[in-house]
Design a protein around this motif. Structure first.
Motif, short mmCIF file in Angstrom:
data_model
loop_
_atom_site.label_atom_id
_atom_site.label_comp_id
_atom_site.label_asym_id
_atom_site.label_seq_id
_atom_site.Cartn_x
_atom_site.Cartn_y
_atom_site.Cartn_z
N TYR A 1 37.38 41.32 30.20
CA TYR A 1 38.17 40.09 30.70
C TYR A 1 37.17 38.93 30.26
O TYR A 1 36.26 38.89 31.06
N PRO A 2 37.70 38.05 29.57
CA PRO A 2 36.86 36.95 29.02
C PRO A 2 36.57 36.01 30.53
O PRO A 2 37.77 35.52 30.91
N ASP A 3 35.58 35.80 30.78
CA ASP A 3 35.12 34.88 31.88
C ASP A 3 35.80 33.48 31.99
O ASP A 3 36.36 32.93 33.01
N ASP A 4 35.99 33.04 30.70
CA ASP A 4 36.57 31.76 30.62
C ASP A 4 37.98 31.66 30.68
O ASP A 4 38.65 30.60 30.83
N PHE A 5 38.64 32.79 30.74
CA PHE A 5 40.18 32.92 30.78
C PHE A 5 40.55 33.38 32.23
O PHE A 5 41.71 33.22 32.76
N LEU A 6 39.44 33.80 33.02
CA LEU A 6 39.83 34.52 34.21
C LEU A 6 40.45 33.20 35.38
O LEU A 6 41.19 33.25 36.14
N GLY A 7 39.11 32.19 35.39
CA GLY A 7 39.73 31.20 36.21
C GLY A 7 41.16 30.45 36.15
O GLY A 7 41.65 30.08 36.97
N PRO A 8 41.28 30.11 34.78
CA PRO A 8 42.53 29.67 34.57
C PRO A 8 43.90 30.39 34.74
O PRO A 8 44.62 29.97 35.40
N ASP A 9 43.70 31.71 34.78
CA ASP A 9 44.74 32.41 35.08
C ASP A 9 45.04 32.72 36.52
O ASP A 9 46.17 32.49 37.05
N LEU A 10 43.76 32.62 37.30
CA LEU A 10 43.88 32.36 38.71
C LEU A 10 44.47 31.05 39.21
O LEU A 10 45.31 31.05 40.23
N ALA A 11 43.98 30.06 38.55
CA ALA A 11 44.28 28.83 38.85
C ALA A 11 46.03 28.74 38.68
O ALA A 11 46.60 28.07 39.72
N ILE B 1 58.43 28.50 33.16
CA ILE B 1 57.29 28.37 32.31
C ILE B 1 55.90 29.22 32.69
O ILE B 1 55.29 29.90 31.83
N LEU B 2 55.83 29.00 33.82
CA LEU B 2 54.51 29.83 34.35
C LEU B 2 54.67 31.35 34.56
O LEU B 2 53.91 32.11 34.15
N SER B 3 56.00 31.65 34.71
CA SER B 3 56.22 33.22 34.72
C SER B 3 56.18 33.64 33.35
O SER B 3 55.73 34.83 33.13
N VAL B 4 56.99 32.84 32.41
CA VAL B 4 56.62 33.34 30.88
C VAL B 4 55.22 33.19 30.60
O VAL B 4 54.98 34.31 29.68
N TYR B 5 54.51 32.64 31.14
CA TYR B 5 53.06 32.65 30.82
C TYR B 5 52.55 34.05 31.05
O TYR B 5 51.81 34.58 30.42
N PHE B 6 52.70 34.30 32.32
CA PHE B 6 52.08 35.64 32.99
C PHE B 6 52.72 37.02 32.35
O PHE B 6 52.23 38.01 32.23
N LEU B 7 53.99 36.62 31.66
CA LEU B 7 54.78 37.80 31.05
C LEU B 7 54.34 37.91 29.43
O LEU B 7 54.30 39.12 29.04
N PHE C 1 55.49 39.26 47.20
CA PHE C 1 55.10 40.71 46.62
C PHE C 1 54.53 40.38 45.12
O PHE C 1 53.42 40.80 44.75
N TYR C 2 55.26 39.09 44.59
CA TYR C 2 54.78 39.10 43.18
C TYR C 2 53.31 38.51 43.09
O TYR C 2 52.66 38.95 42.39
N PHE C 3 53.11 37.56 44.22
CA PHE C 3 51.65 36.83 43.94
C PHE C 3 50.74 37.87 44.31
O PHE C 3 49.50 38.02 43.54
N LEU C 4 50.82 38.62 45.32
CA LEU C 4 49.82 39.88 45.68
C LEU C 4 49.92 40.89 44.57
O LEU C 4 48.71 41.18 44.16
N ALA C 5 50.79 41.26 44.14
CA ALA C 5 50.76 42.21 42.88
C ALA C 5 50.04 41.64 41.79
O ALA C 5 49.21 42.15 40.93
N THR C 6 50.45 40.31 41.33
CA THR C 6 49.75 39.79 40.05
C THR C 6 48.09 39.57 40.45
O THR C 6 47.42 39.65 39.51
N LEU C 7 47.87 39.00 41.73
CA LEU C 7 46.45 38.54 42.16
C LEU C 7 45.74 40.12 41.80
O LEU C 7 44.64 40.21 41.31
#
Length: 129
Positions: free
Chosen positions: A37-47, A87-93, A19-25
């Motif tokens: 949304y800056p294009d140069d940040f979209l790729g890293p966020d998805l990665a 750490i990754l969860s805190v990044y998304f938070l 659920f978390y993955f699909l909701a975040t995506l």
């Protein structure tokens, strides 16, 4: 000696992470369409989201295997991988480009389950030793 509450939490966390993955995506796609949304940040966020998914599968597999076989090594490795997931969860938070209230809620629940899982892992490792 296997921890039944820990095994249940692995199962629940596996379902919640889907659920978390699909909701975040979906939210990243939404933010890229609605906000500037800056294009140069979209790729890293998805990665980072996909890296987090790989870590989560590995973390849950090793934790479940270590708990069921009553081995400290896989459970300890799962505990170490949990640090990366936190750490990754805190990044998304906190650190992603746009943070919505929905991001805060789903990441808070995920961090809570990571904390509870970590405590139960330490107790299980102590019981196995």
């Amino acid at each position: 000696l296997s921890s039944v509450p820990l095994q249940i939490l692995f199962y629940v966390n596996g379902i919640y992470y889907v659920f978390y993955f699909l909701a975040t995506l979906a939210m990243i796609v939404y933010k890229s369409q609605v906000f500037s949304y800056p294009d140069d940040f979209l790729g890293p966020d998805l990665a980072l989201l996909f890296i987090m998914a790989i870590l989560e599968v590995l973390r849950l597999y090793l934790g479940s295997k270590g708990n069921l076989t009553e081995e400290e090594a896989p459970l300890g490795l799962s505990l170490v991988i949990t640090v990366g997931s936190v750490i990754l969860s805190v990044y998304f938070l906190v650190w992603q480009t746009y943070v919505l209230k929905a991001d805060v809620i789903i990441n808070a629940v995920l961090l809570f389950t990571y904390g509870l899982e970590s405590v139960l892992k330490v107790i299980a490792i102590a019981a196995f030793v």
